[in-house]
Design an enzyme around this catalytic site. Structure first.
Site, PDB file in Angstrom:
ATOM      1  CD  GLU A   8      47.841 -40.602  29.586  1.00  0.00           C
ATOM      2  OE1 GLU A   8      48.535 -40.831  30.577  1.00  0.00           O
ATOM      3  OE2 GLU A   8      47.370 -41.500  28.869  1.00  0.00           O
ATOM      4  CB  SER A  55      55.424 -45.839  37.237  1.00  0.00           C
ATOM      5  OG  SER A  55      55.458 -46.673  36.099  1.00  0.00           O
ATOM      6  N   GLY A  83      54.450 -41.655  28.867  1.00  0.00           N
ATOM      7  CA  GLY A  83      54.761 -43.077  28.743  1.00  0.00           C
ATOM      8  C   GLY A  83      53.749 -43.782  27.860  1.00  0.00           C
ATOM      9  CB  ALA A  84      53.230 -45.956  25.612  1.00  0.00           C
ATOM     10  CG  ASP A  85      49.571 -48.885  29.131  1.00  0.00           C
ATOM     11  OD1 ASP A  85      50.088 -48.963  30.259  1.00  0.00           O
ATOM     12  OD2 ASP A  85      48.649 -48.104  28.858  1.00  0.00           O
ATOM     13  N   GLY A  90      46.545 -47.352  30.555  1.00  0.00           N
ATOM     14  CA  GLY A  90      46.640 -48.294  31.677  1.00  0.00           C
ATOM     15  C   GLY A  90      46.418 -47.593  33.007  1.00  0.00           C
ATOM     16  N   GLY A  91      46.812 -46.323  33.063  1.00  0.00           N
ATOM     17  CA  GLY A  91      46.614 -45.537  34.281  1.00  0.00           C
ATOM     18  C   GLY A  91      45.304 -44.768  34.275  1.00  0.00           C
ATOM     19  CE  LYS A 127      49.580 -41.946  26.588  1.00  0.00           C
ATOM     20  NZ  LYS A 127      50.153 -42.432  27.857  1.00  0.00           N
TER      21      LYS A 127
HETATM   22  C1  5RP Z   1      48.345 -43.681  31.771  1.00  0.00           C
HETATM   23  C2  5RP Z   1      49.214 -44.150  30.651  1.00  0.00           C
HETATM   24  C3  5RP Z   1      50.618 -44.495  30.987  1.00  0.00           C
HETATM   25  O1  5RP Z   1      51.467 -43.778  30.144  1.00  0.00           O
HETATM   26  C4  5RP Z   1      50.829 -45.961  30.770  1.00  0.00           C
HETATM   27  O2  5RP Z   1      49.873 -46.686  31.523  1.00  0.00           O
HETATM   28  C5  5RP Z   1      52.241 -46.385  31.168  1.00  0.00           C
HETATM   29  O3  5RP Z   1      52.375 -46.310  32.541  1.00  0.00           O
HETATM   30  P1  5RP Z   1      53.717 -46.652  33.290  1.00  0.00           P
HETATM   31  O4  5RP Z   1      54.711 -45.596  32.922  1.00  0.00           O
HETATM   32  O5  5RP Z   1      53.345 -46.613  34.745  1.00  0.00           O
HETATM   33  O6  5RP Z   1      54.174 -48.032  32.867  1.00  0.00           O
HETATM   34  O7  5RP Z   1      48.821 -44.243  29.522  1.00  0.00           O
HETATM   35  O8  5RP Z   1      47.031 -43.491  31.340  1.00  0.00           O
END
Ligand code: 5RP
Length: 223
Positions: A105, A32, A84-86, A98-99, A96
């Site tokens: 990546e 996102s 981005g990152a978690d 979460g998506g 990373k």
């Molecule tokens: C996807 C990732 C994203 O960067 C991570 O999940 C952060 O997501 P968001 O910007 O929606 O908070 O690693 O694999």
């Protein structure tokens, strides 16, 4: 997600434009926060050559924004990767995935000279591990890898609804306190059947842009 978190993500994404040079090919992550970055990058689409994408989702959004998506095999090394990152420490170590896009990546990050990580302030931590660590695994190795992770003190949970862009499964590992992310990344990478560990420590972020509703903090670790 609260609207102030969205505002913070958008602020970090907008600030990343400072790192995009004219005529460059931009590595683009997933999620996102990156979606806000793609929207911002669209305002510069005539000044860049194109993008290398880390997921089918980002590819679709880039194309919809009129940005050419290029094959990493044809571009060579990229100048910059924005993702981005978690979770992120102030040293640029990340969780990373979460998506679910962690493998591509990690590849695009590795193939880029500079990794600019865009996060909102809720993602900054002192020690990684509160967010469950995603591990992408070959489907037939899922149970074996889960047992190996449990032997090391983690609690793996199969993300049942998820098949990655590479046709693999994901285990989300709870209960870890990752005090030495480089060692843990190396160790888990050795387990047969592991495709990618969602720890980005051997190749950490070079710049962290921490978005807050009132602005963005810039942490430059390597110029
Ligand atoms: C996807 C990732 C994203 O960067 C991570 O999940 C952060 O997501 P968001 O910007 O929606 O908070 O690693 O694999």
């Amino acid at each position: 997600m609260s609207s102030s978190q969205n505002t913070a993500k958008q602020a970090a994404a907008q600030a990343a434009l400072e790192w995009i040079r004219d005529d460059s090919i931009v590595g683009v992550g997933t999620g996102s926060t990156v979606n806000f970055f793609i929207d911002a990058l669209a305002t510069r689409r005539d000044r860049i050559r194109g993008a290398v994408s880390s997921s089918e989702a980002s590819t679709a959004r880039l194309r919809a924004a009129g940005i050419e998506v290029m094959d990493l095999n044809a571009t060579g090394e990229l100048e910059v990767y924005v993702d981005g990152a978690d979770e992120s420490t102030r040293h640029g170590y990340l969780i990373k995935g979460g998506g679910g896009a962690l493998t591509r990546e990690k590849v695009v990050a590795a193939a880029s000279r500079r990794f600019v990580c865009i996060v909102d302030e809720t993602k900054l931590v002192d020690v990684l591990g509160r967010f469950p660590l995603p591990v992408e695994v070959v489907p037939m190795a899922r149970s074996y890898v889960a047992r190996e992770i449990a032997r090391r003190g983690g609690q793996p949970v199969w993300r049942e609804a998820c098949i990655t862009d590479n046709g693999n499964a994901i285990l989300d590992v709870h209960g870890l306190s990752i005090v030495d992310p480089v060692s843990m990344e190396c160790e888990l990478n050795q387990v047969a059947g592991v495709v990618t560990v969602g720890l980005f420590a051997q190749r950490p972020a070079d710049v962290i842009l921490v978005g807050r509703p009132g602005g963005t903090e810039k942490i430059v670790l390597r110029g």
